[in-house]
Design a protein around this motif. Structure first.
Motif, PDB file in Angstrom:
ATOM      1  N   GLY A 227       0.822  -1.209   0.000  1.00 32.75           N
ATOM      2  CA  GLY A 227       0.000   0.000   0.000  1.00 32.75           C
ATOM      3  C   GLY A 227       0.854   1.256   0.000  1.00 32.75           C
ATOM      4  O   GLY A 227       0.580   2.209  -0.731  1.00 32.75           O
ATOM      5  N   GLY A 228       1.911   1.254   0.821  1.00 31.93           N
ATOM      6  CA  GLY A 228       2.804   2.410   0.876  1.00 31.93           C
ATOM      7  C   GLY A 228       3.487   2.646  -0.463  1.00 31.93           C
ATOM      8  O   GLY A 228       3.603   3.785  -0.940  1.00 31.93           O
ATOM      9  N   THR A 229       3.925   1.549  -1.096  1.00 34.02           N
ATOM     10  CA  THR A 229       4.573   1.656  -2.403  1.00 34.02           C
ATOM     11  C   THR A 229       3.607   2.226  -3.438  1.00 34.02           C
ATOM     12  O   THR A 229       3.953   3.135  -4.204  1.00 34.02           O
ATOM     13  N   LEU A 230       2.369   1.702  -3.424  1.00 37.36           N
ATOM     14  CA  LEU A 230       1.382   2.191  -4.393  1.00 37.36           C
ATOM     15  C   LEU A 230       1.023   3.648  -4.126  1.00 37.36           C
ATOM     16  O   LEU A 230       0.814   4.430  -5.051  1.00 37.36           O
ATOM     17  N   TYR A 231       0.967   4.017  -2.841  1.00 37.53           N
ATOM     18  CA  TYR A 231       0.661   5.411  -2.493  1.00 37.53           C
ATOM     19  C   TYR A 231       1.687   6.353  -3.136  1.00 37.53           C
ATOM     20  O   TYR A 231       1.331   7.315  -3.807  1.00 37.53           O
ATOM     21  N   LEU A 232       2.974   6.035  -2.950  1.00 36.30           N
ATOM     22  CA  LEU A 232       4.020   6.904  -3.520  1.00 36.30           C
ATOM     23  C   LEU A 232       3.999   6.860  -5.052  1.00 36.30           C
ATOM     24  O   LEU A 232       4.245   7.864  -5.723  1.00 36.30           O
ATOM     25  N   THR A 233       3.695   5.695  -5.628  1.00 35.31           N
ATOM     26  CA  THR A 233       3.612   5.585  -7.081  1.00 35.31           C
ATOM     27  C   THR A 233       2.501   6.486  -7.625  1.00 35.31           C
ATOM     28  O   THR A 233       2.681   7.197  -8.625  1.00 35.31           O
ATOM     29  N   LEU A 234       1.355   6.455  -6.946  1.00 39.26           N
ATOM     30  CA  LEU A 234       0.220   7.271  -7.392  1.00 39.26           C
ATOM     31  C   LEU A 234       0.530   8.756  -7.266  1.00 39.26           C
ATOM     32  O   LEU A 234       0.150   9.560  -8.123  1.00 39.26           O
ATOM     33  N   VAL A 235       1.243   9.124  -6.196  1.00 34.93           N
ATOM     34  CA  VAL A 235       1.610  10.534  -6.032  1.00 34.93           C
ATOM     35  C   VAL A 235       2.573  10.956  -7.160  1.00 34.93           C
ATOM     36  O   VAL A 235       2.487  12.067  -7.689  1.00 34.93           O
ATOM     37  N   THR A 236       3.470  10.043  -7.549  1.00 32.64           N
ATOM     38  CA  THR A 236       4.391  10.353  -8.650  1.00 32.64           C
ATOM     39  C   THR A 236       3.610  10.626  -9.937  1.00 32.64           C
ATOM     40  O   THR A 236       3.864  11.606 -10.651  1.00 32.64           O
ATOM     41  N   LEU A 237       2.652   9.747 -10.218  1.00 32.34           N
ATOM     42  CA  LEU A 237       1.842   9.905 -11.431  1.00 32.34           C
ATOM     43  C   LEU A 237       1.018  11.192 -11.372  1.00 32.34           C
ATOM     44  O   LEU A 237       0.909  11.930 -12.358  1.00 32.34           O
ATOM     45  N   ALA A 238       0.466  11.473 -10.178  1.00 30.08           N
ATOM     46  CA  ALA A 238      -0.297  12.712 -10.016  1.00 30.08           C
ATOM     47  C   ALA A 238       0.606  13.921 -10.270  1.00 30.08           C
ATOM     48  O   ALA A 238       0.179  14.908 -10.869  1.00 30.08           O
ATOM     49  N   GLY A 239       1.868  13.826  -9.827  1.00 28.34           N
ATOM     50  CA  GLY A 239       2.821  14.916 -10.058  1.00 28.34           C
ATOM     51  C   GLY A 239       3.003  15.183 -11.540  1.00 28.34           C
ATOM     52  O   GLY A 239       3.055  16.336 -11.982  1.00 28.34           O
ATOM     53  N   MET A 240       3.079  14.107 -12.344  1.00 26.64           N
ATOM     54  CA  MET A 240       3.201  14.284 -13.793  1.00 26.64           C
ATOM     55  C   MET A 240       2.001  15.036 -14.346  1.00 26.64           C
ATOM     56  O   MET A 240       2.130  15.963 -15.141  1.00 26.64           O
ATOM     57  N   ALA A 241       0.805  14.611 -13.902  1.00 30.04           N
ATOM     58  CA  ALA A 241      -0.418  15.253 -14.395  1.00 30.04           C
ATOM     59  C   ALA A 241      -0.463  16.723 -13.992  1.00 30.04           C
ATOM     60  O   ALA A 241      -0.847  17.593 -14.785  1.00 30.04           O
ATOM     61  N   VAL A 242      -0.032  17.015 -12.757  1.00 31.59           N
ATOM     62  CA  VAL A 242       0.020  18.413 -12.301  1.00 31.59           C
ATOM     63  C   VAL A 242       1.004  19.191 -13.180  1.00 31.59           C
ATOM     64  O   VAL A 242       0.752  20.338 -13.566  1.00 31.59           O
ATOM     65  N   GLY A 243       2.114  18.552 -13.537  1.00 34.59           N
ATOM     66  CA  GLY A 243       3.099  19.187 -14.417  1.00 34.59           C
ATOM     67  C   GLY A 243       2.507  19.549 -15.767  1.00 34.59           C
ATOM     68  O   GLY A 243       2.740  20.640 -16.295  1.00 34.59           O
ATOM     69  N   VAL A 244       1.713  18.636 -16.324  1.00 32.05           N
ATOM     70  CA  VAL A 244       1.067  18.913 -17.613  1.00 32.05           C
ATOM     71  C   VAL A 244       0.084  20.068 -17.462  1.00 32.05           C
ATOM     72  O   VAL A 244       0.018  20.969 -18.307  1.00 32.05           O
ATOM     73  N   LEU A 245      -0.672  20.044 -16.374  1.00 31.87           N
ATOM     74  CA  LEU A 245      -1.709  21.063 -16.192  1.00 31.87           C
ATOM     75  C   LEU A 245      -1.113  22.446 -15.940  1.00 31.87           C
ATOM     76  O   LEU A 245      -1.601  23.435 -16.468  1.00 31.87           O
TER      77      LEU A 245
END
Lengths: 328, 252
Positions: free
Chosen positions: B150-168
């Protein structure tokens, strides 16, 4: 130009075509009903003052901005419809638009891989643009000239039939300008379509075959460089003789237009003792000389006066520029 | 596949990627140790109740999540900051292909960084707790393996969200501001809002909800690990879809 893939380019012989291209940002019209073509095998100069809409038009060609109306296509296809974009069209937009911490090699590799090309093509291109010695250096350390070379190398990765270069000569030293010119000429000689933009007429005179001139987003002229020069530069003759009154009468009898009479003055560099000068507009020196000879009038000077292309460009774009005296 | 390879080259060829990933791993573990330093000298009776040694060992996520978020953002924002995005989209005109490739590469790097951060934080903190004679968790204990995933997936999802924030946001600095707000400020301040709004932020703000994914001992009022993770997945999906829509509709 080394070509990795011996198969014929799918886009050889394809040009660029803009039809009614228009881009508005709010109440500002950046590109206004622009229609032009760039043919394969020649260098088309895309000329206009800063802010004329050249970059906006190029961005619409590359699918980076959406036209408000009209189209701009490669052959008859829009950028988004291309099956193999990297092999069809290469673009140099802003040479500084690279990640400063990436090496030249990694930068090119990323774009080569996107086009399905490998390390060999990267090495070929590095050599082609003369950056093989700087391949492993970070791009942030590059001079502007090296940036331009990297940018054109990126555009050439897919060996495309169409090249679009936005201000490729900007900021280059004389050697760099000559290199870029020779390269463009070679690439056009291979049958490619080259569209390159500049705000400097002087750059076009030595490089372009065809011209597309725009001002305030509108087309001012599309013609071959030669026709553009012929149609737009006035041809005047300065003639100097002891008896200008008699000469003026003779010239007018021959149907020529004498625009002005000036006295002998130091400003025109006339030799001491030379007569006054006449300016004959829209005539060849030979016509003026023949009239004088027929009348038995000795001439002290016979000079063709040509408006420079820079002057023509400034005159043509003056009305269409936002910046008045800063047009060039 | 070609675009995937290209995006991997872009990401691996700048030092900031590796520095950011390494900083996430190290700071996660270091802050984890710092978080338990106070209890290390005490006795088991001084421990807060309920005692969740697994979740406690991942307290360093507070800062590490910001770094992995920036790792995601930095996969795209320098392209906007330098205007290289124009060249990228000329080479790959299909926004869907470009974003999919970027998202896959970022997710893979996020997964590796997330796993390393989670495992290192967990290990060093459990070793420290055990050394101090305090109750620690082992990977074989009930629920612990799931929490580490769960912790690993949490950080993975935050990384992906960071990419999306970067695009936006199309900007490194704006991305940083948005991530600080979403990851740190809202979870800290949101629950203090009056009434139902505060309750919603305390339980359902996706970042807070997602943090339930690495708890072993249930926290009062918090979502279960799987529900919390699901809320975060949905939110990140929404941000990625918004990023794709923006990329498609916007002039570059």
């Amino acid at each position: 130009m080394p070509i990795t893939d011996p198969a014929p380019r799918p886009t050889a012989g394809v040009g660029i075509r803009a039809r009614g291209l228009t881009k508005r940002y709010g109440s500002t019209t950046a590109v206004d009903d622009l229609t032009f073509t760039a043919r394969p095998g020649v260098i088309t100069g895309f000329l206009g003052p800063n802010g004329a809409g050249k970059s906006t038009a190029i961005r619409m060609l590359l699918g980076l901005a959406r036209p408000t109306s009209g189209t701009i296509t490669i052959g008859d296809r829009r950028m988004a419809e291309l099956e193999d974009p990297a092999r069809t069209i290469g673009a140099l937009l802003d040479a500084r638009a690279v990640h400063p911490h990436r090496t030249a090699y990694a930068h090119l590799l990323a774009f080569a891989q996107a086009a399905g090309l490998g390390r060999r093509r990267v090495e070929e291109v590095l050599e082609l643009v003369g950056l093989d010695h700087a391949a492993t250096r970070r791009v942030g350390e590059f001079s502007l000239g090296m940036h331009q070379r990297l940018g054109i190398g990126t555009a050439l990765l897919g060996d495309p039939g169409v090249l679009v270069l936005d201000e490729p000569l900007n900021g280059l030293d004389p050697e760099g300008i000559r290199w870029m010119r020779t390269l463009m000429r070679d690439l056009a000689g291979e049958g490619r379509t080259i569209l390159f933009s500049s705000h400097l007429m002087s750059e076009m005179e030595l490089t372009a075959d065809d011209l597309v001139v725009i001002g305030q987003g509108r087309l001012i002229a599309q013609a071959s460089l030669r026709d553009f020069v012929r149609d737009n530069t006035s041809r005047d003759v300065l003639v100097r003789a002891a008896s200008t009154v008699e000469l003026a009468r003779a010239l007018e009898r021959a149907g020529l237009t004498v625009a002005a009479r000036t006295g002998a003055d130091a400003e025109t560099g006339a030799p001491a003792g030379a007569g006054a000068a006449l300016l004959v507009t829209g005539a060849d020196p030979s016509a003026v000389g023949h009239v004088a000879a027929a009348e038995g009038i000795a001439l002290d000077e016979l000079t063709a006066v040509r408006e420079s292309l820079e002057d023509v460009f400034l005159r043509l774009t003056h009305d269409a520029t936002d910046y008045g005296s800063h047009a060039a | 596949m070609n675009v995937l390879r290209s995006e991997w080259t872009k990401l691996r060829s700048v030092r900031s990627t590796w520095l950011t990933a390494l900083s996430a791993v190290v700071s996660g573990a270091a802050l984890g140790i710092l978080g338990v330093s106070e209890v290390l000298g005490g006795t088991p009776s001084d421990l807060p109740t309920p005692w969740d040694p697994t979740a406690t060992s991942l307290k360093g996520f507070l800062f590490a999540q910001l770094l992995v978020g920036m790792l995601g953002a930095l996969s795209i924002t320098p392209e906007y900051d330098t205007a290289m995005i124009g060249t990228s989209l000329s080479a790959v005109p299909s926004r869907a292909r470009l974003l999919r490739a970027k998202a896959l590469v970022v997710t893979a790097v996020g997964l590796a960084t997330g796993a390393a951060t989670t495992l290192l934080s967990f290990t060093v903190v459990q070793v420290a707790l055990r050394g101090a004679g305090l109750p620690a968790a082992g990977p074989g204990d009930p629920g612990v393996a799931g929490a580490l995933v769960g912790g690993t997936l949490y950080l993975t999802l935050v990384t992906l969200a960071g990419m999306a924030v970067g695009v936006l946001t199309r900007s490194t600095t704006t991305s940083l501001a948005v991530l600080v707000g979403a990851l740190l400020l809202v979870p800290a301040l949101g629950p203090g809002l009056p009434g139902a709004l505060g309750d919603w932020f305390a339980g359902y703000w996706p970042v807070t909800a997602g943090q339930a994914a690495y708890t072993v001992v249930p926290v009062d009022g918090a979502l279960t690990p799987s529900t919390g993770l699901a809320v975060l997945v949905l939110a990140v999906d929404a941000v990625v879809v918004a990023a794709y829509a923006a990329l498609r509709v916007r002039d570059v």
